[in-house]
Design a protein around this motif. Structure first.
Motif, PDB file in Angstrom:
ATOM      1  N   VAL A  89       9.700   4.815  15.151  1.00 47.17           N
ATOM      2  CA  VAL A  89       8.459   4.338  14.542  1.00 47.17           C
ATOM      3  C   VAL A  89       7.502   5.513  14.447  1.00 47.17           C
ATOM      4  O   VAL A  89       7.170   6.138  15.457  1.00 47.17           O
ATOM      5  CB  VAL A  89       7.831   3.202  15.365  1.00 47.17           C
ATOM      6  N   GLU A  90       7.062   5.820  13.228  1.00 45.20           N
ATOM      7  CA  GLU A  90       6.193   6.967  12.992  1.00 45.20           C
ATOM      8  C   GLU A  90       5.095   6.591  12.003  1.00 45.20           C
ATOM      9  O   GLU A  90       5.099   5.504  11.437  1.00 45.20           O
ATOM     10  CB  GLU A  90       7.009   8.151  12.425  1.00 45.20           C
ATOM     11  N   SER A  91       4.171   7.512  11.814  1.00 44.01           N
ATOM     12  CA  SER A  91       3.176   7.412  10.744  1.00 44.01           C
ATOM     13  C   SER A  91       3.436   8.518   9.744  1.00 44.01           C
ATOM     14  O   SER A  91       3.992   9.561  10.090  1.00 44.01           O
ATOM     15  CB  SER A  91       1.752   7.530  11.298  1.00 44.01           C
ATOM     16  N   ALA A  92       3.045   8.282   8.496  1.00 39.27           N
ATOM     17  CA  ALA A  92       3.273   9.281   7.453  1.00 39.27           C
ATOM     18  C   ALA A  92       2.091   9.294   6.502  1.00 39.27           C
ATOM     19  O   ALA A  92       1.511   8.242   6.220  1.00 39.27           O
ATOM     20  CB  ALA A  92       4.561   8.980   6.688  1.00 39.27           C
ATOM     21  N   THR A 114       7.629   3.364   4.446  1.00 35.97           N
ATOM     22  CA  THR A 114       8.764   4.188   4.044  1.00 35.97           C
ATOM     23  C   THR A 114       9.889   4.024   5.067  1.00 35.97           C
ATOM     24  O   THR A 114       9.665   4.124   6.274  1.00 35.97           O
ATOM     25  CB  THR A 114       8.364   5.667   3.951  1.00 35.97           C
ATOM     26  N   VAL A 115      11.095   3.770   4.561  1.00 39.19           N
ATOM     27  CA  VAL A 115      12.244   3.500   5.422  1.00 39.19           C
ATOM     28  C   VAL A 115      13.346   4.502   5.116  1.00 39.19           C
ATOM     29  O   VAL A 115      13.669   4.750   3.946  1.00 39.19           O
ATOM     30  CB  VAL A 115      12.783   2.072   5.192  1.00 39.19           C
ATOM     31  N   ARG A 116      13.914   5.079   6.166  1.00 35.13           N
ATOM     32  CA  ARG A 116      15.027   6.019   6.011  1.00 35.13           C
ATOM     33  C   ARG A 116      16.160   5.597   6.933  1.00 35.13           C
ATOM     34  O   ARG A 116      15.956   5.396   8.130  1.00 35.13           O
ATOM     35  CB  ARG A 116      14.582   7.442   6.364  1.00 35.13           C
ATOM     36  N   TRP A 158      12.384   3.033  -0.018  1.00 35.02           N
ATOM     37  CA  TRP A 158      13.619   3.456   0.635  1.00 35.02           C
ATOM     38  C   TRP A 158      13.859   4.929   0.355  1.00 35.02           C
ATOM     39  O   TRP A 158      13.863   5.352  -0.791  1.00 35.02           O
ATOM     40  CB  TRP A 158      14.794   2.628   0.140  1.00 35.02           C
ATOM     41  N   GLU A 159      14.060   5.691   1.405  1.00 36.73           N
ATOM     42  CA  GLU A 159      14.354   7.115   1.270  1.00 36.73           C
ATOM     43  C   GLU A 159      15.842   7.338   1.434  1.00 36.73           C
ATOM     44  O   GLU A 159      16.455   6.838   2.390  1.00 36.73           O
ATOM     45  CB  GLU A 159      13.614   7.935   2.339  1.00 36.73           C
ATOM     46  N   GLY A 160      16.421   8.104   0.543  1.00 36.66           N
ATOM     47  CA  GLY A 160      17.827   8.429   0.659  1.00 36.66           C
ATOM     48  C   GLY A 160      18.070   9.458   1.751  1.00 36.66           C
ATOM     49  O   GLY A 160      17.182  10.217   2.141  1.00 36.66           O
TER      50      GLY A 160
END
Length: 271
Positions: free
Chosen positions: A167-170, A178-180, A206-208
């Motif tokens: 769990v982070e902030s961006a 944003t999900v990776r 969604w991030e690849g």
């Protein structure tokens, strides 16, 4: 008077003019919530406090907070997940949200029935002690040179987790989570780990994950030392969101992650 004392003790105000209550600083709120959760864990049959360490700074010893949850009907082969937050001590919103989630598990343990979950709400302990940040999220866990990451790496090697959740902030100019997903392809076991419905009412991006070499950061940097290939799910919440919104979003999303993974377990048992 110290800044901490000024938050707790105030001069009397005239009648009918209540003094405004200053919000607790994130570090003070963290200490209070951590202490409260330790007390709750002592009474719980499913959540246990088991800090990592010690590690040493200036002739004093410290620990990395860890809470372990054994759900009802957990057994030796149960799926094991690790949840991390607090890689930047300058931003404790994810930390506070994860503490809140563990508290909910202690009060409603059936949520993670059949699962073995470990929670690490604060990775950057040294940063919190010094009042700065080590910004640990982008570092490798292979010989990291950072005591906290070395402890987390040893735990990951020994526990054999099936998956890691960060769990982070961006930085963001919108209200999108944003999900990776890296490592194991969830489709390989015939069950989707997550889909956009699990993030409602929030939008998701969604991030690849690039194919090829193992990731150079986080727990998957230990791929050569792990007994099998786990997945890593990173949830990056907009850094302009409030503490309350972080808590609400993290609680909802992690609940859905756990429920989905219980489905993965049920599917595996029927193979």
């Amino acid at each position: 008077m110290s800044s901490r004392t000024s938050l707790l003790v105030r001069r009397a105000e005239p009648a009918f003019t209540p003094a405004p209550v200053a919000p607790l600083s994130p570090s003070i709120e963290f200490n209070q919530r951590l202490t409260s959760l330790y007390a709750l864990a002592q009474r719980s049959l499913h959540v246990f406090a088991s800090p990592l360490g010690p590690f040493y700074r200036q002739a004093r010893h410290y620990h990395v907070p860890r809470f372990v949850y054994f759900g009802p009907h957990t057994f030796d082969e149960s799926l094991r997940l690790a949840f991390y937050a607090g890689f930047d001590a300058g931003d404790l919103r994810g930390t506070l949200a994860l503490l809140h989630f563990v508290e909910r598990l202690a009060l409603t343990p059936e949520l993670g029935q059949g699962l073995n979950l470990s929670f690490f709400p604060l990775a950057d302990v040294t940063g919190l002690l010094r009042g700065d940040s080590q910004e640990l999220a982008a570092l490798s866990w292979v010989n990291p040179g950072v005591s906290e990451l070395a402890l987390l790496a040893n735990d990951a090697r020994g526990r054999g987790y099936h998956g890691f959740v960060r769990v982070e902030s961006a930085p963001a100019h919108d209200d999108v989570v944003t999900v990776r997903l890296r490592g194991l392809d969830a489709r390989a076991i015939g069950v989707e780990l997550l889909n956009s419905d699990d993030f409602t009412p929030w939008q998701v991006r969604w991030e690849g994950s690039p194919a090829g070499a193992p990731p150079a950061d986080g727990p998957l940097s230990l791929s050569d030392d792990l007994p099998f290939a786990p997945f890593e799910l990173t949830l990056a919440l907009p850094d302009h969101w409030s503490v309350d919104l972080h808590r609400e979003a993290v609680t909802t999303i992690l609940k859905n992650v756990i429920q989905r993974y219980r489905g993965v377990q049920a599917y595996a048992h029927n193979l």
